[in-house]
Every structure is written in C-alpha cells, then in structure tokens.
Design an enzyme around this catalytic site. Structure first.
Site, PDB file in Angstrom:
ATOM      1  N   THR A  16      47.812  38.237  32.391  1.00  0.00           N
ATOM      2  CA  THR A  16      47.650  37.016  33.183  1.00  0.00           C
ATOM      3  C   THR A  16      46.549  36.858  34.036  1.00  0.00           C
ATOM      4  O   THR A  16      45.912  35.622  33.976  1.00  0.00           O
ATOM      5  CB  THR A  16      48.862  37.154  34.539  1.00  0.00           C
ATOM      6  OG1 THR A  16      50.101  37.562  33.628  1.00  0.00           O
ATOM      7  CG2 THR A  16      49.183  36.031  35.138  1.00  0.00           C
ATOM      8  N   ALA A  17      46.088  37.840  34.541  1.00  0.00           N
ATOM      9  CA  ALA A  17      44.622  37.384  35.217  1.00  0.00           C
ATOM     10  C   ALA A  17      43.389  37.213  34.200  1.00  0.00           C
ATOM     11  O   ALA A  17      42.825  36.296  34.710  1.00  0.00           O
ATOM     12  CB  ALA A  17      44.235  38.815  35.969  1.00  0.00           C
ATOM     13  N   GLU A  50      56.454  37.467  37.071  1.00  0.00           N
ATOM     14  CA  GLU A  50      57.200  36.273  36.616  1.00  0.00           C
ATOM     15  C   GLU A  50      57.830  35.413  37.883  1.00  0.00           C
ATOM     16  O   GLU A  50      58.317  34.312  37.586  1.00  0.00           O
ATOM     17  CB  GLU A  50      58.478  36.631  35.837  1.00  0.00           C
ATOM     18  CG  GLU A  50      58.213  37.355  34.762  1.00  0.00           C
ATOM     19  CD  GLU A  50      59.370  37.673  33.497  1.00  0.00           C
ATOM     20  OE1 GLU A  50      60.450  38.092  34.111  1.00  0.00           O
ATOM     21  OE2 GLU A  50      59.372  37.661  32.462  1.00  0.00           O
ATOM     22  N   ALA A  51      57.399  35.833  39.092  1.00  0.00           N
ATOM     23  CA  ALA A  51      58.030  34.957  40.228  1.00  0.00           C
ATOM     24  C   ALA A  51      56.639  34.421  40.874  1.00  0.00           C
ATOM     25  O   ALA A  51      55.833  35.256  41.116  1.00  0.00           O
ATOM     26  CB  ALA A  51      58.913  35.575  41.198  1.00  0.00           C
ATOM     27  N   LYS A  79      61.607  27.657  41.559  1.00  0.00           N
ATOM     28  CA  LYS A  79      61.817  28.623  42.690  1.00  0.00           C
ATOM     29  C   LYS A  79      61.684  28.013  44.179  1.00  0.00           C
ATOM     30  O   LYS A  79      60.369  27.584  44.474  1.00  0.00           O
ATOM     31  CB  LYS A  79      60.943  29.801  42.709  1.00  0.00           C
ATOM     32  CG  LYS A  79      61.014  30.866  43.692  1.00  0.00           C
ATOM     33  CD  LYS A  79      60.116  32.247  43.407  1.00  0.00           C
ATOM     34  CE  LYS A  79      60.051  32.790  44.536  1.00  0.00           C
ATOM     35  NZ  LYS A  79      58.998  34.059  44.550  1.00  0.00           N
ATOM     36  N   THR A 339      53.190  37.811  45.322  1.00  0.00           N
ATOM     37  CA  THR A 339      51.889  37.331  45.765  1.00  0.00           C
ATOM     38  C   THR A 339      50.799  37.917  44.725  1.00  0.00           C
ATOM     39  O   THR A 339      49.678  37.618  45.060  1.00  0.00           O
ATOM     40  CB  THR A 339      51.354  38.172  47.090  1.00  0.00           C
ATOM     41  OG1 THR A 339      52.030  39.444  47.030  1.00  0.00           O
ATOM     42  CG2 THR A 339      52.223  37.433  48.275  1.00  0.00           C
ATOM     43  N   GLY A 340      51.138  38.485  43.580  1.00  0.00           N
ATOM     44  CA  GLY A 340      50.213  39.005  42.656  1.00  0.00           C
ATOM     45  C   GLY A 340      49.494  37.674  42.118  1.00  0.00           C
ATOM     46  O   GLY A 340      48.319  37.735  42.415  1.00  0.00           O
ATOM     47  N   ILE A 341      50.075  36.780  41.617  1.00  0.00           N
ATOM     48  CA  ILE A 341      49.321  35.890  40.785  1.00  0.00           C
ATOM     49  C   ILE A 341      48.609  34.979  41.735  1.00  0.00           C
ATOM     50  O   ILE A 341      47.382  34.498  41.598  1.00  0.00           O
ATOM     51  CB  ILE A 341      50.317  35.006  40.155  1.00  0.00           C
ATOM     52  CG1 ILE A 341      50.856  35.893  38.745  1.00  0.00           C
ATOM     53  CG2 ILE A 341      49.578  33.753  39.339  1.00  0.00           C
ATOM     54  CD1 ILE A 341      52.090  35.002  37.939  1.00  0.00           C
TER      55      ILE A 341
HETATM   56  C1  LIG Z   1      56.457  45.748  38.673  1.00  0.00           C
HETATM   57  C2  LIG Z   1      55.684  44.676  38.793  1.00  0.00           C
HETATM   58  C3  LIG Z   1      56.237  43.437  39.065  1.00  0.00           C
HETATM   59  C4  LIG Z   1      55.213  42.222  39.413  1.00  0.00           C
HETATM   60  N1  LIG Z   1      55.842  41.060  39.849  1.00  0.00           N
HETATM   61  C5  LIG Z   1      55.096  39.997  39.818  1.00  0.00           C
HETATM   62  C6  LIG Z   1      55.602  38.894  40.197  1.00  0.00           C
HETATM   63  O1  LIG Z   1      56.794  38.517  40.381  1.00  0.00           O
HETATM   64  N2  LIG Z   1      54.681  37.650  40.653  1.00  0.00           N
HETATM   65  C7  LIG Z   1      53.316  37.912  40.724  1.00  0.00           C
HETATM   66  O2  LIG Z   1      52.795  36.896  41.039  1.00  0.00           O
HETATM   67  N3  LIG Z   1      52.953  39.152  40.366  1.00  0.00           N
HETATM   68  C8  LIG Z   1      53.514  40.142  39.914  1.00  0.00           C
HETATM   69  N4  LIG Z   1      53.159  41.485  39.625  1.00  0.00           N
HETATM   70  C9  LIG Z   1      51.626  41.280  39.530  1.00  0.00           C
HETATM   71  C10 LIG Z   1      51.056  40.912  38.422  1.00  0.00           C
HETATM   72  O3  LIG Z   1      51.142  39.360  38.274  1.00  0.00           O
HETATM   73  C11 LIG Z   1      51.481  41.220  36.920  1.00  0.00           C
HETATM   74  O4  LIG Z   1      51.704  42.547  36.880  1.00  0.00           O
HETATM   75  C12 LIG Z   1      50.479  40.713  36.055  1.00  0.00           C
HETATM   76  O5  LIG Z   1      51.114  40.560  34.623  1.00  0.00           O
HETATM   77  C13 LIG Z   1      49.350  41.698  35.677  1.00  0.00           C
HETATM   78  O6  LIG Z   1      48.313  41.006  35.101  1.00  0.00           O
HETATM   79  P1  LIG Z   1      46.824  41.850  35.007  1.00  0.00           P
HETATM   80  O7  LIG Z   1      46.215  40.796  34.092  1.00  0.00           O
HETATM   81  O8  LIG Z   1      46.017  42.104  36.238  1.00  0.00           O
HETATM   82  O9  LIG Z   1      47.225  43.257  34.261  1.00  0.00           O
HETATM   83  P2  LIG Z   1      47.723  43.625  32.509  1.00  0.00           P
HETATM   84  O10 LIG Z   1      48.826  42.596  32.367  1.00  0.00           O
HETATM   85  O11 LIG Z   1      47.919  45.061  32.703  1.00  0.00           O
HETATM   86  O12 LIG Z   1      46.481  43.028  31.658  1.00  0.00           O
HETATM   87  C14 LIG Z   1      45.495  44.047  31.241  1.00  0.00           C
HETATM   88  C15 LIG Z   1      44.778  43.584  30.071  1.00  0.00           C
HETATM   89  O13 LIG Z   1      43.669  44.283  29.882  1.00  0.00           O
HETATM   90  C16 LIG Z   1      43.588  44.778  28.649  1.00  0.00           C
HETATM   91  N5  LIG Z   1      43.058  46.010  28.590  1.00  0.00           N
HETATM   92  C17 LIG Z   1      43.140  47.047  29.059  1.00  0.00           C
HETATM   93  N6  LIG Z   1      42.305  48.397  28.726  1.00  0.00           N
HETATM   94  C18 LIG Z   1      41.724  47.665  27.794  1.00  0.00           C
HETATM   95  C19 LIG Z   1      40.740  48.294  26.779  1.00  0.00           C
HETATM   96  N7  LIG Z   1      40.122  49.291  26.865  1.00  0.00           N
HETATM   97  N8  LIG Z   1      40.149  47.475  25.839  1.00  0.00           N
HETATM   98  C20 LIG Z   1      40.574  46.081  25.749  1.00  0.00           C
HETATM   99  N9  LIG Z   1      41.473  45.649  26.717  1.00  0.00           N
HETATM  100  C21 LIG Z   1      41.957  46.384  27.467  1.00  0.00           C
HETATM  101  C22 LIG Z   1      45.263  44.787  28.135  1.00  0.00           C
HETATM  102  O14 LIG Z   1      45.240  44.610  26.603  1.00  0.00           O
HETATM  103  C23 LIG Z   1      45.565  43.631  28.879  1.00  0.00           C
HETATM  104  O15 LIG Z   1      45.247  42.517  27.961  1.00  0.00           O
HETATM  105  C24 LIG Z   1      53.864  42.231  39.352  1.00  0.00           C
HETATM  106  C25 LIG Z   1      53.487  43.655  38.904  1.00  0.00           C
HETATM  107  C26 LIG Z   1      54.362  44.617  38.724  1.00  0.00           C
HETATM  108  C27 LIG Z   1      53.463  45.970  38.465  1.00  0.00           C
END
Ligand SMILES: Cc1cc2nc3c(=O)[nH]c(=O)nc-3n(C[C@H](O)[C@H](O)[C@H](O)COP(=O)(O)OP(=O)(O)OC[C@H]3O[C@@H](n4cnc5c(N)ncnc54)[C@H](O)[C@@H]3O)c2cc1C
Length: 497
Positions: A16-17, A50-51, A79, A339-341
């Site tokens: 997502t980030a 997802e929220a 929501k 609050t993540g997103i």
């Molecule tokens: C249990 C849980 C519930 C959550 N619920 C919410 C919610 O309801 N609302 C909200 O706003 N936020 C929520 N979050 C927080 C956040 O929004 C999500 O977790 C989000 O999907 C995380 O995004 P990210 O992009 O930071 O990390 P990730 O989804 O982990 O993405 C990491 C990316 O890095 C890549 N990557 C990693 N290592 C390498 C490498 N060596 N080489 C190449 N690529 C690599 C992976 O392939 C992936 O594409 C939640 C988090 C958790 C843990």
C-alpha cells in the site's frame, strides 16, 4: 561540496505504501523526476490494511481520484466510524463515529451543554447529537453536494495497490520486478547510492523511499536508524487474519470487539468480510488466536488464517540521509483506529512539501522528522486510552492494560476531561475533540463538572437547545437512503444480498 540535485526517486517495495508514494510522485512531480518502484513477487505484502479514516479524501483529491471508480475498483464500502464492543466492560459498547458533535459556544464545547443536560435528565446518548453516529446505527448514507459528510472506506488493500499502480504507471512510474539483495552506500557521505537486485541489476537513485514494510531494508537494515519500542504501552504484537464470505447488507462501520488478550476486527467489503484478531503473544499463542478467531467469524472462510508478527513503536528518524521511510518501515502503532494509511499519506504529502529538488537540506530533514514524530505521538496516546481506561480485570491481559503506567501527556488529557469536561485538540493533531470525547465517555470517564457558561441558560432553554440539535440530526439522517442501496447504485458493482 555542491549538493546533489534530486532527479531520480527510487521506491523500494510495492505494498500500500509503495504504490501510494509511486502514484503521488509520478502524477504530481513526474515531469521533473524519474520515479521507479521495485517490488518482489516472492515477498508478499501485509495486505490487511482495509479500514481507513476520512483524511483519505485529501489524498484522493490531490490525485484526482474519482470516488465511484475507486470504490468499484477496490470493492469498497462506506465507513462512518468504529463500534467498540466489550472494551469498557463485557457486554457494553459504544461508537466512535466520524463527524462533529452538536454546537458549542466560544467558551465551551457542546459536551458541556450535554453534561449539564445529563445531570438534569434532559439528554440521550451523546451519539444522538452527531449525524454520522446516528447514521452508523441506522445504516444510512448519502454523498450530497450541499452537506459536509465525514466518511471513510473499507477497501481491499490488494486491489487498492493495483488501482494506484495503474495510475502510477500511466504517469511514467517504472515498475521493476526484483528482489533487493543489497543496499549500497556511498563511502564518503553514507547516503544510499543504489540497490542491487538478485538478477544482478543495479538500480541507482538520488532519493530512496523505503516502503519495504516491517523489514525496513533501507532505513534500518542499511542505515541503522534505530527504533523506539512502545510495546510496554501497546502490548499486542501479533495478528491473525482471515477472510470470510460477505454478509448481506453490511454495516457502515468497523467492528472492534475486545477479546481475552486483544481484540477482533470485522471489516465489511462489498464482496467479502475481512476478519482479524490482534493479540498479545505473552497471553495467547498463535494456535489459540487462530481458534479464537475462527470461532467468532460469520460466513464461510475463504482462505487459511495468516499470522502477522509486529512490534509497536516508531523509527527514531523517518528521514535519514537520503532515505525516507513510508509505511510500516517507519514504525507501527497498531490498527485499532485505522491510522496506518493516514500516516503513509501524511509522510508522502509532507515529503512533497519539503521536496529537496536542489539537494537535501538538513533543516528540511529535521523539520520532517519533528512533524512525523508529533503525528505518531498523538495517535499513540489516543490508542493507549482505549486499552488503559477500562473496567475489565477479567484476564491477565486486561489487568496489565488497566494497571500499566501511561504517558504523562495522556494522563493529563484524561485528568483534564475527568475533572472539567475540557478537551483541547493540538494544532496538527489527527483526532479532534469529538473523537476524544466519544472514546473517553465510551470507556467510562464521566466529567465531574461542566463549564459554568452553560448556567447562563435556564433549564428550559437548555432543553430546547439540546432537543433542537437532536431533532436536526434525526431529520438530516432520515433523509439519507439505506447505505447498501446507496452503494449498489453509486458504485455500480454487485453487493452481496
Ligand atoms: C494486522 C494489521 C492490520 C492493519 N490494518 C490496517 C487498517 O485497517 N487500516 C490502515 O490504515 N492500516 C492498517 N495496517 C497498516 C498498513 O496499512 C498495512 O499493513 C499496509 O498494508 C502495509 O503496507 P506497507 O506497504 O508498508 O508494507 P507491506 O505490505 O509489507 O509491503 C512491503 C513491500 O515491500 C516489498 N519488499 C520487501 N522486501 C523486499 C525485497 N528484499 N526486495 C523487493 N521488494 C521487497 C514487498 O514485496 C512488498 O511489496 C495494518 C497493519 C497490520 C499489521
């Protein structure tokens, strides 16, 4: 030495980030920059975010995202808040809705009028004075041009990333499939100069955005920025997630149900329901958590439960050298208030405001870090409030939460409200007065006093004033259609029924 102008932005990670950053940078700054994103099909995303909260509108407006298209593409539902069940005490619940509480005056917020009304037996629950709160309970919703609506979404995180990816690629972002094996540093400056992929490819850049999730490959593993651990305040460190078939006519709010050693979420999408149990591994094993979750879901399960491990806290600096952490790489509070997103989007917009086109200025870096820190500090206190302010002592987990020491900043807010009914929002703080009031009341803090200006009104005047607000809320909400009828019409996708 002259500063290095920033022309090449490299985003590591495509969750997502990563795709939020890629869409924003390529669409809004893409004419001046080359933007590339590296992601690996071998490393799954977390995929459970997802929220959301209403601030996502700001991000979408900036990117020119059409709400109907976005909702159809991500199977999103509306929501209007979160229902907290069993948090204060078993069998009790309250809603933290979006929107604003009734009408106050220059000296005192609406809660003071409500508090006196309560003492006099003139009021009903505080949520009857907030349209979004009533709409949660009545399952109503509308997007109206002439009315300020505070709403957010439940969305499919994987589909959201795909939606943003399409936008990013249309605006020139280059996607590189590959596993990052090494982060190469400039020997002199210590800055990141390139990333080496398993394929042997070398991706060079001027500015690197670390979106590699909990791995924090760049900001931590390469730059050793440091992490401040908050798990003594927020002891949950694990989650188990599973999807189930959609329930007919889902509610327009997230359900957060407190359990023995954590809490369970239920997030309704158009085509399925997202479920998860956030728990503390000190008091519950992964197997117990899976069993507890599966015993409390509705509908057929669609996948195997998946366990995710995490640590709550924040990276000591979100911007270090020429690397900015966006997403879980920058830290994680926990998903209780979704609050993540929001934090990802804050970091992206903040970086745009301070974009170092002519080279990195330390003052920009320091300002960025100060502001990022303030964002997470305030949210952290708000989340701790939910756990700490409870009557529950029925399990070791809740006994710990109730008795744990809490930050002084939170103690002050709770004492101020308990003693005087006052709540003050800090200038840039995410959660406003209405949020703090709803959660503090919901968790059982009832102020001893109200502001004396309320006594300028006679009891009759107060009654008329309160009734009027309530009547207007009711009238407004009764004009809104059923939320699921509205989604069916608005998004033109199929909703389970
Ligand atoms: C249990 C849980 C519930 C959550 N619920 C919410 C919610 O309801 N609302 C909200 O706003 N936020 C929520 N979050 C927080 C956040 O929004 C999500 O977790 C989000 O999907 C995380 O995004 P990210 O992009 O930071 O990390 P990730 O989804 O982990 O993405 C990491 C990316 O890095 C890549 N990557 C990693 N290592 C390498 C490498 N060596 N080489 C190449 N690529 C690599 C992976 O392939 C992936 O594409 C939640 C988090 C958790 C843990």
């Amino acid at each position: 030495m002259d500063k290095q102008p920033i022309k090449r932005v490299v985003i590591a990670g495509g969750g997502t980030a990563g795709w939020m950053a890629a869409a924003a940078f390529s669409k809004l700054l893409g004419k001046n920059l080359t933007v590339s994103l590296i992601e690996s099909d071998d490393i799954p995303t977390v995929g459970v975010g997802e929220a959301t909260i209403p601030t996502l509108h700001i991000f979408h407006r900036l990117l020119g995202i059409n709400e109907q298209e976005f909702m159809a593409a991500t199977n999103a539902t509306f929501k209007l808040g979160i229902k907290f069940e069993n948090w204060k005490a078993q069998g009790e619940d309250y809603i933290h809705s979006f929107g604003f509480l009734g009408q106050g005056c220059w000296a005192a917020g609406f809660q003071h009028f409500w508090l006196k009304g309560k003492q006099k037996g003139l009021v009903t629950q505080i949520g009857d004075y907030v349209p979004e709160h009533l709409a949660c309970r009545e399952g109503r919703f509308a997007v109206l041009a002439n009315q300020e609506q505070n709403h957010a979404y439940h969305l499919d995180a994987g589909l959201y990333a795909q939606f943003l990816r399409k936008m990013a690629e249309q605006h020139g972002c280059k996607r590189i499939e590959g596993n990052i094996q090494a982060v190469n540093l400039n020997e002199e400056s210590g800055d990141i100069s390139s990333l080496s992929l398993a394929s042997g490819e070398l991706v060079e850049g001027d500015l690197f955005i670390d979106c590699t999730g909990f791995r924090a490959l760049l900001i931590e593993q390469a730059l050793h920025t440091g992490f401040e651990d908050w798990s003594h305040w927020l002891p949950c460190d694990s989650a188990v997630a599973v999807q189930t078939t959609a329930k007919p006519n889902p509610v327009p709010y997230t359900r957060s149900i407190a359990r023995d050693a954590g809490w369970q979420w239920r997030i309704p999408l158009q085509n399925r329901t997202g479920n998860g149990l956030v728990f503390c591994s000190k008091y519950m094993s992964d197997e117990q958590a899976k069993a507890a979750l599966l015993a409390n879901v509705e509908g057929e399960t669609l996948n195997e439960p998946r366990v995710i491990k995490y640590k709550t806290g924040t990276r000591r600096k979100h911007w270090n050298k020429n690397c900015i952490a966006v997403g879980l790489s920058s830290g994680f509070i926990e998903p209780l208030e979704s609050t993540g997103i929001h934090l990802f989007q804050r970091a992206i917009v903040r970086l745009m405001l301070m974009f170092p086109s002519n080279g990195i200025e330390q003052a920009d870096v320091d300002e960025f870090n100060t502001q990022s820190r303030a964002d997470v500090e305030d949210i952290k206190d708000f989340i701790i409030l939910h756990y700490h302010q409870t009557e529950r002592t029925d399990t070791p987990f809740w006994r710990y939460c109730k008795s744990m020491p809490i930050p002084d900043t939170l103690t002050h807010r709770m004492e101020l409200f308990a003693g005087t009914g006052k709540v003050f929002k800090k200038a840039e703080e995410l959660f406003g007065e209405t949020s703090w009031i709803q959660v503090m009341l919901g968790q059982g803090i009832m102020p001893k006093q109200y502001h004396p200006i309320v006594d300028m009104m006679s009891d009759d005047e107060l009654q008329r004033f309160l009734d009027n607000i309530k009547k207007n809320v009711k009238r407004k909400v009764s004009n809104w259609p059923d939320v699921n009828d509205f989604i069916r019409h608005y998004c033109q996708t199929k909703i389970a029924n």
